[in-house]
Motif scaffolding. Sequence first.
Motif, mmCIF file in Angstrom:
data_model
loop_
_atom_site.group_PDB
_atom_site.id
_atom_site.type_symbol
_atom_site.label_atom_id
_atom_site.label_comp_id
_atom_site.label_asym_id
_atom_site.label_seq_id
_atom_site.Cartn_x
_atom_site.Cartn_y
_atom_site.Cartn_z
ATOM 1 N N LEU A 101 0.827 -1.207 0.000
ATOM 2 C CA LEU A 101 0.000 0.000 0.000
ATOM 3 C C LEU A 101 0.867 1.265 0.000
ATOM 4 O O LEU A 101 0.533 2.248 -0.672
ATOM 5 C CB LEU A 101 -0.965 0.017 1.184
ATOM 6 N N ARG A 102 1.984 1.223 0.730
ATOM 7 C CA ARG A 102 2.894 2.378 0.690
ATOM 8 C C ARG A 102 3.351 2.629 -0.746
ATOM 9 O O ARG A 102 3.351 3.761 -1.223
ATOM 10 C CB ARG A 102 4.092 2.156 1.607
ATOM 11 N N GLY A 103 3.711 1.570 -1.441
ATOM 12 C CA GLY A 103 4.118 1.711 -2.841
ATOM 13 C C GLY A 103 2.991 2.221 -3.720
ATOM 14 O O GLY A 103 3.202 3.067 -4.593
ATOM 15 N N ASP A 104 1.773 1.726 -3.481
ATOM 16 C CA ASP A 104 0.624 2.167 -4.281
ATOM 17 C C ASP A 104 0.366 3.665 -4.113
ATOM 18 O O ASP A 104 0.071 4.365 -5.087
ATOM 19 C CB ASP A 104 -0.629 1.386 -3.887
ATOM 20 N N ILE A 105 0.457 4.144 -2.875
ATOM 21 C CA ILE A 105 0.248 5.571 -2.628
ATOM 22 C C ILE A 105 1.288 6.380 -3.402
ATOM 23 O O ILE A 105 0.955 7.363 -4.077
ATOM 24 C CB ILE A 105 0.323 5.885 -1.117
ATOM 25 N N LEU A 106 2.527 5.964 -3.319
ATOM 26 C CA LEU A 106 3.603 6.681 -4.011
ATOM 27 C C LEU A 106 3.452 6.592 -5.526
ATOM 28 O O LEU A 106 3.656 7.580 -6.239
ATOM 29 C CB LEU A 106 4.963 6.130 -3.566
ATOM 30 N N GLU A 107 3.073 5.424 -6.009
ATOM 31 C CA GLU A 107 2.882 5.259 -7.453
ATOM 32 C C GLU A 107 1.741 6.145 -7.957
ATOM 33 O O GLU A 107 1.854 6.777 -9.010
ATOM 34 C CB GLU A 107 2.608 3.802 -7.794
ATOM 35 N N ASP A 108 0.650 6.210 -7.202
ATOM 36 C CA ASP A 108 -0.475 7.076 -7.585
ATOM 37 C C ASP A 108 -0.045 8.542 -7.685
ATOM 38 O O ASP A 108 -0.597 9.299 -8.478
ATOM 39 C CB ASP A 108 -1.620 6.967 -6.574
ATOM 40 N N GLU A 109 0.935 8.912 -6.877
ATOM 41 C CA GLU A 109 1.439 10.295 -6.887
ATOM 42 C C GLU A 109 2.567 10.492 -7.901
ATOM 43 O O GLU A 109 3.188 11.543 -7.937
ATOM 44 C CB GLU A 109 1.928 10.674 -5.486
ATOM 45 N N LYS A 110 2.832 9.450 -8.687
ATOM 46 C CA LYS A 110 3.872 9.479 -9.717
ATOM 47 C C LYS A 110 5.275 9.671 -9.140
ATOM 48 O O LYS A 110 6.165 10.191 -9.800
ATOM 49 C CB LYS A 110 3.560 10.512 -10.793
ATOM 50 N N LYS A 111 5.449 9.226 -7.909
ATOM 51 C CA LYS A 111 6.769 9.239 -7.271
ATOM 52 C C LYS A 111 7.374 7.851 -7.495
ATOM 53 O O LYS A 111 7.502 7.047 -6.573
ATOM 54 C CB LYS A 111 6.634 9.571 -5.785
ATOM 55 N N TYR A 112 7.715 7.594 -8.745
ATOM 56 C CA TYR A 112 8.075 6.245 -9.162
ATOM 57 C C TYR A 112 9.322 5.676 -8.495
ATOM 58 O O TYR A 112 9.305 4.518 -8.093
ATOM 59 C CB TYR A 112 8.168 6.163 -10.683
ATOM 60 N N PRO A 113 10.411 6.443 -8.352
ATOM 61 C CA PRO A 113 11.568 5.856 -7.656
ATOM 62 C C PRO A 113 11.236 5.460 -6.208
ATOM 63 O O PRO A 113 11.664 4.409 -5.729
ATOM 64 C CB PRO A 113 12.622 6.969 -7.714
ATOM 65 N N ASP A 114 10.446 6.299 -5.532
ATOM 66 C CA ASP A 114 10.049 5.975 -4.156
ATOM 67 C C ASP A 114 9.102 4.774 -4.133
ATOM 68 O O ASP A 114 9.180 3.926 -3.233
ATOM 69 C CB ASP A 114 9.375 7.178 -3.492
ATOM 70 N N ALA A 115 8.202 4.715 -5.112
ATOM 71 C CA ALA A 115 7.296 3.569 -5.197
ATOM 72 C C ALA A 115 8.094 2.294 -5.438
ATOM 73 O O ALA A 115 7.820 1.256 -4.817
ATOM 74 C CB ALA A 115 6.278 3.780 -6.315
#
Length: 181
Positions: A101-115
């Motif tokens: 879920l942490r990755g999903d939140i980051l991916e939704d925000e287009k913070k791809y390296p963090d995701a």
Amino acid sequence: HLTPNEHDPEHHYLIGLAYLHGVDTVKDAILSAQLLDIASQKGQIDATEKLVQMYRYGVGVKRDIEKALAFQERLITQRQQRYLEDNNIYAWNEVFQAFILRGDILEDEKKYPDAQEAYESAFAFLKSPSDYGNRKLYGRNLLLCYSRLGDVCLAQDNLVYARDYYQMSLNISERLAKQVS
């Protein structure tokens, strides 16, 4: 006016929900968030999950991804603690899902390296020693990791890695399908 029991995080959680939805009281999202945060700080996992949702989607509060991520980090810590205490496959899976879920939140925000880093943390947790032997659940979770990693690599135009992750996903899907048939 509903009054929470000061020593019971579950009560804070339930009263917080009542204020959020206006059940037997006037809606008050600010008070709701405060009560849920108190419950969350005292280890009430459902309160932490609700706070993640509230701040991620702006439910009753101003949308704030940084707060959502901070509560998600707290949720991961709480789930890890429960896993250490309960030491069962359900608690193990809840930790894994919290990382995802942490990755999903980051991916939704287009913070791809963090995701990508978050999904790699999920993968590392998945690969940590476990004696559960639930190969199907392990396979589904591994499939989820590879698929999410493929998605973030694709979003970053890293087509070679995206292809490799998707291929690993496909291989696992085929093995899981054979187990069912």
